[in-house]
Design a protein around this motif. Structure first.
Motif, PDB file in Angstrom:
ATOM      1  N   THR A 171     -28.661 -35.882  -6.988  1.00  0.00           N
ATOM      2  CA  THR A 171     -29.801 -36.749  -6.434  1.00  0.00           C
ATOM      3  C   THR A 171     -29.354 -38.189  -7.412  1.00  0.00           C
ATOM      4  O   THR A 171     -28.552 -38.202  -8.444  1.00  0.00           O
ATOM      5  N   LEU A 172     -30.356 -38.995  -7.138  1.00  0.00           N
ATOM      6  CA  LEU A 172     -30.199 -40.468  -7.856  1.00  0.00           C
ATOM      7  C   LEU A 172     -30.226 -40.421  -9.327  1.00  0.00           C
ATOM      8  O   LEU A 172     -29.634 -40.649 -10.286  1.00  0.00           O
ATOM      9  N   GLU A 173     -31.344 -39.487  -9.859  1.00  0.00           N
ATOM     10  CA  GLU A 173     -31.907 -39.518 -10.858  1.00  0.00           C
ATOM     11  C   GLU A 173     -30.647 -38.791 -11.909  1.00  0.00           C
ATOM     12  O   GLU A 173     -30.464 -38.900 -12.889  1.00  0.00           O
ATOM     13  N   GLU A 174     -30.313 -37.421 -11.309  1.00  0.00           N
ATOM     14  CA  GLU A 174     -29.346 -36.662 -11.781  1.00  0.00           C
ATOM     15  C   GLU A 174     -28.208 -37.316 -12.009  1.00  0.00           C
ATOM     16  O   GLU A 174     -27.350 -36.896 -13.021  1.00  0.00           O
ATOM     17  N   GLY A 175     -27.845 -37.843 -10.942  1.00  0.00           N
ATOM     18  CA  GLY A 175     -26.525 -38.671 -11.177  1.00  0.00           C
ATOM     19  C   GLY A 175     -26.500 -39.650 -12.215  1.00  0.00           C
ATOM     20  O   GLY A 175     -25.442 -39.713 -12.839  1.00  0.00           O
ATOM     21  N   CYS A 176     -27.515 -40.431 -12.181  1.00  0.00           N
ATOM     22  CA  CYS A 176     -27.529 -41.273 -13.280  1.00  0.00           C
ATOM     23  C   CYS A 176     -27.735 -41.004 -14.768  1.00  0.00           C
ATOM     24  O   CYS A 176     -26.993 -41.291 -15.637  1.00  0.00           O
ATOM     25  N   GLU A 177     -28.519 -39.696 -14.899  1.00  0.00           N
ATOM     26  CA  GLU A 177     -28.346 -38.835 -16.083  1.00  0.00           C
ATOM     27  C   GLU A 177     -26.928 -38.492 -16.443  1.00  0.00           C
ATOM     28  O   GLU A 177     -26.574 -38.866 -17.687  1.00  0.00           O
ATOM     29  N   LEU A 178     -26.257 -38.115 -15.567  1.00  0.00           N
ATOM     30  CA  LEU A 178     -24.873 -37.801 -15.986  1.00  0.00           C
ATOM     31  C   LEU A 178     -23.998 -38.820 -16.309  1.00  0.00           C
ATOM     32  O   LEU A 178     -23.260 -38.892 -17.296  1.00  0.00           O
ATOM     33  N   LEU A 179     -23.984 -39.934 -15.621  1.00  0.00           N
ATOM     34  CA  LEU A 179     -23.299 -41.200 -16.055  1.00  0.00           C
ATOM     35  C   LEU A 179     -23.687 -41.713 -16.994  1.00  0.00           C
ATOM     36  O   LEU A 179     -22.996 -42.320 -18.088  1.00  0.00           O
ATOM     37  N   ASN A 180     -24.874 -41.656 -17.671  1.00  0.00           N
ATOM     38  CA  ASN A 180     -25.460 -42.175 -18.885  1.00  0.00           C
ATOM     39  C   ASN A 180     -25.032 -41.469 -20.101  1.00  0.00           C
ATOM     40  O   ASN A 180     -24.865 -41.876 -21.179  1.00  0.00           O
ATOM     41  N   SER A 181     -24.683 -40.316 -19.729  1.00  0.00           N
ATOM     42  CA  SER A 181     -24.310 -39.521 -20.653  1.00  0.00           C
ATOM     43  C   SER A 181     -23.024 -39.973 -21.525  1.00  0.00           C
ATOM     44  O   SER A 181     -22.438 -39.938 -22.523  1.00  0.00           O
ATOM     45  N   LEU A 182     -22.306 -40.481 -20.554  1.00  0.00           N
ATOM     46  CA  LEU A 182     -20.888 -41.188 -21.216  1.00  0.00           C
ATOM     47  C   LEU A 182     -20.849 -42.144 -21.850  1.00  0.00           C
ATOM     48  O   LEU A 182     -20.015 -42.619 -22.953  1.00  0.00           O
ATOM     49  N   SER A 183     -22.223 -42.926 -22.012  1.00  0.00           N
ATOM     50  CA  SER A 183     -22.332 -44.094 -23.079  1.00  0.00           C
ATOM     51  C   SER A 183     -22.639 -43.593 -24.214  1.00  0.00           C
ATOM     52  O   SER A 183     -22.774 -44.398 -25.340  1.00  0.00           O
ATOM     53  N   GLY A 184     -22.805 -42.128 -24.576  1.00  0.00           N
ATOM     54  CA  GLY A 184     -23.077 -41.545 -25.996  1.00  0.00           C
ATOM     55  C   GLY A 184     -24.426 -42.242 -26.680  1.00  0.00           C
ATOM     56  O   GLY A 184     -25.276 -42.679 -26.046  1.00  0.00           O
ATOM     57  N   LEU A 185     -24.091 -42.482 -27.784  1.00  0.00           N
ATOM     58  CA  LEU A 185     -25.053 -43.020 -28.824  1.00  0.00           C
ATOM     59  C   LEU A 185     -25.007 -44.319 -28.780  1.00  0.00           C
ATOM     60  O   LEU A 185     -25.953 -45.173 -29.256  1.00  0.00           O
ATOM     61  N   LYS A 186     -24.000 -45.168 -28.476  1.00  0.00           N
ATOM     62  CA  LYS A 186     -23.749 -46.606 -28.470  1.00  0.00           C
ATOM     63  C   LYS A 186     -24.467 -47.343 -27.296  1.00  0.00           C
ATOM     64  O   LYS A 186     -24.240 -48.774 -27.415  1.00  0.00           O
ATOM     65  N   ASN A 187     -24.948 -46.568 -26.334  1.00  0.00           N
ATOM     66  CA  ASN A 187     -25.440 -47.161 -25.068  1.00  0.00           C
ATOM     67  C   ASN A 187     -24.568 -47.742 -24.375  1.00  0.00           C
ATOM     68  O   ASN A 187     -24.628 -48.849 -23.560  1.00  0.00           O
ATOM     69  N   ARG A 188     -22.967 -47.691 -24.633  1.00  0.00           N
ATOM     70  CA  ARG A 188     -22.082 -48.480 -23.767  1.00  0.00           C
ATOM     71  C   ARG A 188     -20.836 -47.338 -23.554  1.00  0.00           C
ATOM     72  O   ARG A 188     -20.708 -46.570 -24.432  1.00  0.00           O
ATOM     73  N   SER A 189     -20.132 -47.454 -22.629  1.00  0.00           N
ATOM     74  CA  SER A 189     -19.015 -46.555 -22.534  1.00  0.00           C
ATOM     75  C   SER A 189     -17.945 -47.534 -22.236  1.00  0.00           C
ATOM     76  O   SER A 189     -17.706 -48.415 -21.456  1.00  0.00           O
ATOM     77  N   PHE A 190     -16.474 -46.911 -22.670  1.00  0.00           N
ATOM     78  CA  PHE A 190     -15.294 -47.594 -22.374  1.00  0.00           C
ATOM     79  C   PHE A 190     -14.304 -46.577 -21.774  1.00  0.00           C
ATOM     80  O   PHE A 190     -13.208 -46.769 -21.806  1.00  0.00           O
ATOM     81  N   ILE A 191     -14.967 -45.891 -20.981  1.00  0.00           N
ATOM     82  CA  ILE A 191     -14.075 -44.822 -20.111  1.00  0.00           C
ATOM     83  C   ILE A 191     -13.433 -45.862 -19.125  1.00  0.00           C
ATOM     84  O   ILE A 191     -14.158 -46.870 -18.664  1.00  0.00           O
ATOM     85  N   SER A 192     -12.332 -45.579 -18.660  1.00  0.00           N
ATOM     86  CA  SER A 192     -11.549 -46.392 -17.762  1.00  0.00           C
ATOM     87  C   SER A 192     -11.468 -46.091 -16.506  1.00  0.00           C
ATOM     88  O   SER A 192     -11.451 -46.974 -15.438  1.00  0.00           O
ATOM     89  N   GLU A 193     -11.394 -44.867 -16.059  1.00  0.00           N
ATOM     90  CA  GLU A 193     -11.426 -44.465 -14.637  1.00  0.00           C
ATOM     91  C   GLU A 193     -12.703 -43.457 -14.058  1.00  0.00           C
ATOM     92  O   GLU A 193     -12.631 -42.169 -15.020  1.00  0.00           O
ATOM     93  N   ILE A 194     -13.398 -43.600 -13.361  1.00  0.00           N
ATOM     94  CA  ILE A 194     -14.289 -42.733 -12.660  1.00  0.00           C
ATOM     95  C   ILE A 194     -14.451 -42.632 -11.246  1.00  0.00           C
ATOM     96  O   ILE A 194     -14.142 -43.676 -10.450  1.00  0.00           O
ATOM     97  N   ASN A 195     -14.427 -41.374 -10.854  1.00  0.00           N
ATOM     98  CA  ASN A 195     -14.511 -41.212  -9.403  1.00  0.00           C
ATOM     99  C   ASN A 195     -15.836 -40.579  -9.116  1.00  0.00           C
ATOM    100  O   ASN A 195     -16.064 -39.274  -9.339  1.00  0.00           O
ATOM    101  N   ILE A 196     -16.433 -41.333  -8.417  1.00  0.00           N
ATOM    102  CA  ILE A 196     -18.095 -40.868  -7.917  1.00  0.00           C
ATOM    103  C   ILE A 196     -18.127 -40.780  -6.409  1.00  0.00           C
ATOM    104  O   ILE A 196     -19.097 -41.089  -6.101  1.00  0.00           O
ATOM    105  N   GLU A 197     -16.948 -40.781  -5.777  1.00  0.00           N
ATOM    106  CA  GLU A 197     -16.842 -40.713  -4.281  1.00  0.00           C
ATOM    107  C   GLU A 197     -17.923 -39.181  -3.808  1.00  0.00           C
ATOM    108  O   GLU A 197     -17.630 -38.352  -4.362  1.00  0.00           O
ATOM    109  N   ASP A 198     -18.870 -39.487  -2.970  1.00  0.00           N
ATOM    110  CA  ASP A 198     -19.726 -38.505  -2.479  1.00  0.00           C
ATOM    111  C   ASP A 198     -20.408 -37.820  -3.707  1.00  0.00           C
ATOM    112  O   ASP A 198     -20.785 -36.908  -3.720  1.00  0.00           O
TER     113      ASP A 198
END
Length: 439
Positions: A171-198
Motif C-alpha cells: 500500500t501507499l502508506e506501507e511503502g512510504c514507511e519502508l522508504l522513510n526508514s532509509l532516512s534514519g535519524l537524519k531525515n535524509r538518505s544518501f542511498i544511491s540506487e533504489i528499485n521500486i518497480e511494482d
C-alpha cells in the motif's frame, strides 16, 4: 639401478593465502566446510571475510531434501559470518500458502535482528517479488514483516547503498514507511540506487500523493531509480532536480496497462531536470501500453531517452496501430536512442518500411530486438544497410511471426540471407533471426 630421485612433493601447503582464498571463493558451503578440515591453514582461510561478503538465501515453498539442506546451510553461514556480509539477496520461490509465509516471516525476523546487531558493512539488499497484496499474507503476518523490515532498514540506513524491493505490491502508506526508514535519524538518505518497480499495489495513483512526494524529498544522492510511471509527476521531477540532479544518471520507468498513466506531466519539468542532470538517461518499458494517444502523452521530446521497450505480450487490439508511433513519436529520439525492443502482435499491419526508416534515422542505435510480423526481405534490407554503414547496430535479434503452419520457405530464405552476410555477422554482430508460427 639405484633410483636417487625424491618423490615429488605437493605444492598445496605452499599456496599463498590470497590464492587459497580465491580457490575457496568458488566452493559452495558444503565443500568449504570439508576443505576447512584439511589443516589449520585451510581452516583459517575458511574464516576470511572476503568469502562471506555475498549471500543469496532462497526460501522454497516445496523444497526437496537437497534444497532444504541448501537453505539451512545458507541461513546458518549467513548468521555465523554475518559481520562480513556486504550483499544480501533474499528469494521466495513460488510461495503458495499462509503457513509458508508465516515461517518466512519468523525466519526473516530472526535473521534481520541478528544482522542488525552484528553487521556494519551491508551495502546491498534485494528482496524481490514479495507480493504483499496476495491473500496468503495475513494482516498480522504482513504487518509484522513490514515492521521488522522497516526497523532493519532504519538501522542500516547510514551504510546501505542499494535497495531492491521490486514486486513488493504494497500500500501507499506501507511503502512510504519502508522508504522513510532509509532516512534514519537524519531525515535524509544518501542511498544511491533504489528499485521500486511494482513496489506499490496495482491501480494506485501514486503521482498524486503528497506523502510519496514528501518521502522522495528525503533522498539526496540518487544515481539510479527504477520505478513505475504511476509515480511520475511534475512534483516528483522537481524533487529529483532539487535533491539528486548532481548524481542522477538513470531512470528506469515501467508503464503497465493496469497502472494509472493518464496524468499530465509537462515537458518543461523534464527539460528542467535534464538540464540540471546532464548525465541523465531514461529507459522506458511499456507493457501493453500501445495506443498512440497514450504513448504521446508519456513520450515527450524533452526526455533524454536512451532505451525504449514496447511489449504487447501477444495481445492484439484493433484499436491501436504501431505506424504513427514508429513514424512520429520515436524519431524524436534519433540523437539519443541506443536500444529498441519491439514485441508486437501486429497481424493487422505491416511495418517493414516504417521500422527500417526509424532504425536508419537513429544515429546511435546499437541494440535492436524485434518480435513481430515482418517479411523475410526486411532482414536482407537491414543487413544491407548495416553493411553500407548506414546504421551502427551491434546486436540484431529478430523473431519473424508468421500465420502459416509451415515456415520452411521462410527459414530457407533466412539461411540464404545469413550466408550472404556471414562475413559481417561473424565479425561485427550479435545476431539471430528465426521464424515463429503464430497460429
Amino acid at each position: 639401478m639405484e633410483d636417487n630421485s625424491t618423490p615429488e612433493q605437493s605444492s598445496w601447503p605452499y599456496l599463498p593465502d590470497v590464492c587459497l582464498r580465491h580457490v575457496f571463493y568458488w566452493l559452495d558451503d558444503r565443500d568449504r566446510s570439508r576443505a576447512a578440515l584439511v589443516c589449520k591453514k585451510w581452516n583459517c582461510a575458511m574464516y576470511s571475510g572476503s568469502l562471506w561478503r555475498c549471500r543469496t538465501i532462497t526460501f522454497y515453498s516445496q523444497p526437496s531434501r537437497a534444497r532444504t539442506l541448501e537453505f539451512q546451510s545458507a541461513l546458518w553461514y549467513t548468521k555465523k559470518f554475518g559481520k562480513y556480509l556486504k550483499h544480501l539477496e533474499i528469494k521466495l520461490s513460488n510461495p503458495y500458502n499462509t503457513l509458508f509465509i508465516k515461517k518466512f516471516q519468523v525466519i526473516m525476523r530472526s535473521l534481520l535482528s541478528h544482522l542488525g546487531k552484528c553487521n556494519s558493512h551491508l551495502v546491498s539488499l534485494s528482496i524481490k517479488y514479495l507480493e504483499l497484496d496476495c491473500l496468503i499474507w495475513k494482516n498480522v503476518v504482513r504487518a509484522q514483516f513490514i515492521k521488522n523490515l522497516a526497523a532493519f532498514l532504519k538501522r542500516m540506513s547510514n551504510q546501505l547503498d542499494y535497495l531492491n524491493l521490486k514486486g513488493a505490491r504494497i500500500t501507499l502508506e506501507e511503502g512510504c514507511e519502508l522508504l522513510n526508514s532509509l532516512s534514519g535519524l537524519k531525515n535524509r538518505s544518501f542511498i544511491s540506487e533504489i528499485n521500486i518497480e511494482d513496489f506499490f499495489s496495482l491501480h494506485l495513483s501514486v503521482y498524486s500523493s503528497a506523502l510519496f512526494h514528501q518521502t522522495m524529498s528525503k533522498f539526496h544522492s540518487l544515481t539510479i531509480l527504477t520505478f513505475n510511471y504511476n509515480c511520475i509527476s511534475d512534483e516528483l521531477l522537481d524533487i529529483l532536480r532539487e535533491h539528486s540532479s548532481h548524481s542522477l544518471c538513470t531512470l528506469n520507468i515501467k508503464c503497465h496497462i493496469h497502472d494509472p498513466h493518464g496524468q499530465v506531466v509537462s515537458g518543461r519539468s523534464w527539460a528542467s531536470l535534464a538540464k540540471r542532470a546532464p548525465k541523465l538517461n531514461v529507459n522506458f518499458f511499456f507493457e501493453r501500453v500501445m495506443r498512440h494517444d497514450h504513448l504521446a502523452r508519456i513520450l515527450l521530446v524533452e526526455i533524454p531517452v536512451r532505451s525504449i521497450s514496447l511489449r504487447s505480450c501477444y495481445f492484439s487490439d484493433p484499436e491501436w496501430t504501431m505506424r504513427p508511433t514508429l513514424t512520429s513519436l520515436l524519431p524524436a529520439y534519433w540523437h539519443g536512442l541506443q536500444k529498441l525492443t519491439l514485441e508486437l502482435n501486429n497481424d493487422h499491419e505491416l511495418l517493414d518500411d516504417e521500422l527500417l526508416q526509424l532504425i536508419l534515422s537513429c544515429k546511435r542505435l546499437l541494440f535492436l530486438k524485434v518480435w513481430a510480423f515482418l517479411s523475410v526481405s526486411f532482414m536482407e534490407r537491414l543487413l544491407q544497410n548495416r553493411a553500407e554503414r548506414k546504421c551502427i547496430l551491434t546486436t540484431i535479434k529478430v523473431r519473424i511471426y508468421t500465420a502459416q503452419d509451415d515456415s520452411t520457405e521462410e527459414e530457407r530464405l533466412l539461411a540464404d540471407i545469413y550466408r550472404k552476410f556471414k562475413y559481417l555477422i561473424d565479425s561485427e554482430l550479435n545476431y539471430f533471426a528465426i521464424t515463429y508460427p503464430m497460429v
